[in-house]
Design a protein around this motif. Structure first.
Motif, PDB file in Angstrom:
ATOM      1  N   THR A   3       0.853  -1.184   0.000  1.00 60.90           N
ATOM      2  CA  THR A   3       0.000   0.000   0.000  1.00 60.90           C
ATOM      3  C   THR A   3       0.895   1.242   0.000  1.00 60.90           C
ATOM      4  OG1 THR A   3      -0.094   0.203   2.417  1.00 60.90           O
ATOM      5  CG2 THR A   3      -1.767  -1.201   1.365  1.00 60.90           C
TER       6      THR A   3
ATOM      7  N   THR B 147      -1.415   9.917  -4.702  1.00 59.29           N
ATOM      8  CA  THR B 147      -2.652   9.661  -3.954  1.00 59.29           C
ATOM      9  C   THR B 147      -3.666  10.787  -4.163  1.00 59.29           C
ATOM     10  OG1 THR B 147      -1.604  10.581  -1.953  1.00 59.29           O
ATOM     11  CG2 THR B 147      -1.577   8.192  -2.213  1.00 59.29           C
TER      12      THR B 147
ATOM     13  N   VAL C 142      -7.500  10.264  -5.653  1.00 59.36           N
ATOM     14  CA  VAL C 142      -8.681  10.760  -4.948  1.00 59.36           C
ATOM     15  C   VAL C 142      -9.481  11.719  -5.824  1.00 59.36           C
ATOM     16  CG1 VAL C 142      -9.440  12.216  -3.021  1.00 59.36           C
ATOM     17  CG2 VAL C 142      -7.723  10.447  -2.640  1.00 59.36           C
TER      18      VAL C 142
ATOM     19  N   ALA D   8      -4.287   0.361  -7.173  1.00 57.93           N
ATOM     20  CA  ALA D   8      -5.217   1.381  -6.684  1.00 57.93           C
ATOM     21  C   ALA D   8      -6.230   1.794  -7.758  1.00 57.93           C
ATOM     22  CB  ALA D   8      -4.435   2.602  -6.196  1.00 57.93           C
TER      23      ALA D   8
ATOM     24  N   ARG E  57     -12.320  -0.109  -3.796  1.00 58.38           N
ATOM     25  CA  ARG E  57     -11.939   1.246  -3.395  1.00 58.38           C
ATOM     26  C   ARG E  57     -13.108   2.201  -3.634  1.00 58.38           C
ATOM     27  NH1 ARG E  57      -9.941   5.537  -6.046  1.00 58.38           N
ATOM     28  NH2 ARG E  57      -9.642   4.331  -7.961  1.00 58.38           N
ATOM     29  N   LYS E  58     -13.452   2.954  -2.589  1.00 64.28           N
ATOM     30  CA  LYS E  58     -14.588   3.884  -2.662  1.00 64.28           C
ATOM     31  C   LYS E  58     -14.122   5.268  -3.089  1.00 64.28           C
ATOM     32  CE  LYS E  58     -17.361   1.495   0.839  1.00 64.28           C
ATOM     33  NZ  LYS E  58     -16.485   0.329   0.927  1.00 64.28           N
ATOM     34  N   LYS E  59     -15.050   6.095  -3.504  1.00 64.40           N
ATOM     35  CA  LYS E  59     -14.728   7.462  -3.917  1.00 64.40           C
ATOM     36  C   LYS E  59     -14.118   8.222  -2.740  1.00 64.40           C
ATOM     37  CE  LYS E  59     -16.699  11.456  -6.300  1.00 64.40           C
ATOM     38  NZ  LYS E  59     -17.916  12.045  -6.924  1.00 64.40           N
ATOM     39  N   GLY E  60     -13.059   8.958  -3.020  1.00 63.81           N
ATOM     40  CA  GLY E  60     -12.374   9.695  -1.968  1.00 63.81           C
ATOM     41  C   GLY E  60     -11.275   8.900  -1.289  1.00 63.81           C
ATOM     42  N   GLU E  61     -11.131   7.604  -1.628  1.00 66.56           N
ATOM     43  CA  GLU E  61     -10.074   6.766  -1.073  1.00 66.56           C
ATOM     44  C   GLU E  61      -8.983   6.556  -2.125  1.00 66.56           C
ATOM     45  OE1 GLU E  61     -11.946   3.169   0.130  1.00 66.56           O
ATOM     46  OE2 GLU E  61     -12.893   4.054   1.915  1.00 66.56           O
ATOM     47  N   TYR E  62      -7.795   6.188  -1.673  1.00 66.65           N
ATOM     48  CA  TYR E  62      -6.696   5.966  -2.626  1.00 66.65           C
ATOM     49  C   TYR E  62      -5.943   4.654  -2.412  1.00 66.65           C
ATOM     50  CZ  TYR E  62      -4.041   7.921   1.318  1.00 66.65           C
ATOM     51  OH  TYR E  62      -3.518   8.169   2.556  1.00 66.65           O
ATOM     52  N   GLU E  63      -6.115   4.024  -1.259  1.00 64.86           N
ATOM     53  CA  GLU E  63      -5.393   2.789  -1.011  1.00 64.86           C
ATOM     54  C   GLU E  63      -6.098   1.593  -1.648  1.00 64.86           C
ATOM     55  OE1 GLU E  63      -2.524   2.605  -0.032  1.00 64.86           O
ATOM     56  OE2 GLU E  63      -2.050   3.631   1.836  1.00 64.86           O
TER      57      GLU E  63
ATOM     58  N   CYS F 219      -7.417  -2.230  -1.725  1.00 64.95           N
ATOM     59  CA  CYS F 219      -7.897  -3.044  -0.603  1.00 64.95           C
ATOM     60  C   CYS F 219      -7.045  -4.284  -0.375  1.00 64.95           C
ATOM     61  CB  CYS F 219      -9.352  -3.454  -0.846  1.00 64.95           C
ATOM     62  SG  CYS F 219      -9.551  -4.671  -2.202  1.00 64.95           S
TER      63      CYS F 219
END
Length: 372
Positions: free
Chosen positions: A14, A29, A33, A61, A67-73, A75
């Motif tokens: 990550t 990142t 995002v 990524a 991965r949800k909106k607003g996230e960058y890592e 899973c």
């Protein structure tokens, strides 16, 4: 995982795992995002600084299914992440330009890029050692970089950015990777030793980190070698690591510097001969001698603040004593002599001869106090 070498076993998965390269991680990142991922990146920097590792994390990524909106890592649990982590994703194409550097390979890539990803959102192409592409191959790649399809991302990695053609550089977002600091490398080695339940002196970690030349991969490989040499069931000792790596002990260098300070040509040359006869590499010897003289100079200029972490407490005290013997101008002169000898050793029929001549000249100039 048991048979993996340390640098593969503990390769970051990550962005949070990355050691150093904060500016690179922050920019990438933010791009993920804000959904402003570029179609082409150029990662340049020294070996072992994390270029390919970050390229794979970026590939995970942008294709992560959880991965949800607003996230960058990423899973690291979805099918896409697992396939990339296990090097079996058909939508991640890694090309080693050192062995696939011709026009035919670039034509094949150009054909491949037309097809949409099989499972993922993006088809990611990682081209390692990109500077080794032939001129024809680079020009073929250039055309692809100018008009790529929306489903393709290129990540070029190179250790020699000056060899890249300017037209390719201009079409990529460029990121400069830096060498890692000794303290950053030590922190990662301590983490690994904790996970592996390895008994090891902090002095050994300092020594390994210093001799890795800013490369975390080299440091992990050196630690791996030390464990194989010593065995995991007993504590790793500094003397064993020095023997394993063929490193010249600083105490040996200190003894030679003593002979120079005492104007003893005969003792200095005899001592050097004994060291070389015991199998020490003249190139490695003079490299350590230059490092030691540089530390003498830094102490003269900056006092204790710049003494290197590779020194033990006793070695630091000895160096301070020797620094008081020499004037700053003399240390300048010694460094010039030894740097010149280092270049000559590479081509000398008798490898230690340039070093012997440099030592004799250093003592003669000191005796006569005629340093220009």
């Amino acid at each position: 995982m048991a048979n993996l070498v340390l640098y593969r076993k503990y390769r970051p998965q990550t962005f949070a795992d990355i050691v150093g390269q904060e500016n690179v991680v922050q920019t990438l990142t933010n791009a993920i995002v804000s959904e402003m991922v570029s179609h082409a990146y150029l990662f340049s920097g020294p070996r072992g600084s994390g270029k390919t590792t970050i390229a794979r994390i970026l590939a995970k990524a942008v294709n992560c299914q959880n991965r949800k909106k607003g996230e960058y890592e990423p899973c690291n649990k979805c099918l896409s992440c697992l396939e990339i982590a296990e090097a079996r994703s058909i939508d991640l194409i890694e090309i080693d330009a050192a062995s696939n550097r011709g026009i035919d390979e670039m034509r094949e890539l150009k054909e491949n890029i037309r097809f949409v990803p099989s499972k993922s959102k993006y088809k990611v192409f990682i081209i390692d050692e990109a500077h080794q592409l032939t001129k024809e191959a680079a020009n073929a790649l250039l055309k692809t970089l100018e008009e790529p399809p929306g489903h393709a991302i290129f990540i070029l990695a190179t250790t020699e950015i000056h060899k890249m053609i300017s037209t390719i550089v201009s079409r990529c977002q460029r990121f400069n990777f830096r060498r890692l600091t000794v303290s950053e490398i030590i922190k990662k080695l301590e983490f690994i030793c904790g996970k592996e339940k390895i008994k090891i002196d902090k002095e050994v970690l300092n020594f390994i980190a210093f001799n890795s030349s800013g490369s975390i991969r080299d440091a992990e490989s050196l630690l791996d070698q030390a464990l194989v040499w010593s065995g995991r069931d007993r504590e790793v000792k500094i003397e064993e690591v020095k023997t394993l790596l063929g490193i010249v002990d600083l105490n040996i260098i200190s003894q030679l510097v003593d002979f120079i300070s005492e104007d003893r040509k005969d003792k200095a040359i005899d001592f050097l001969g004994e060291i070389i006869d015991k199998g020490k590499d003249p190139q490695e010897f003079i490299k350590t001698l230059i490092f030691y003289c540089r530390q003498l100079l830094l102490f003269k200029v900056c006092n204790d603040d710049k003494l290197n972490i590779a020194f033990t407490k006793e070695e630091k005290e000895k160096l301070k004593e020797q620094a008081l013997v020499f004037e700053e101008e003399k240390i300048h002169y010694f460094l010039k002599l030894f740097l010149d000898a280092e270049n000559k050793i590479k081509y000398a029929s008798i490898p230690q001869l340039p070093l012997e001549l440099a030592i004799i000249e250093a003592i003669e100039k000191k005796e006569n106090n005629t340093i220009n």
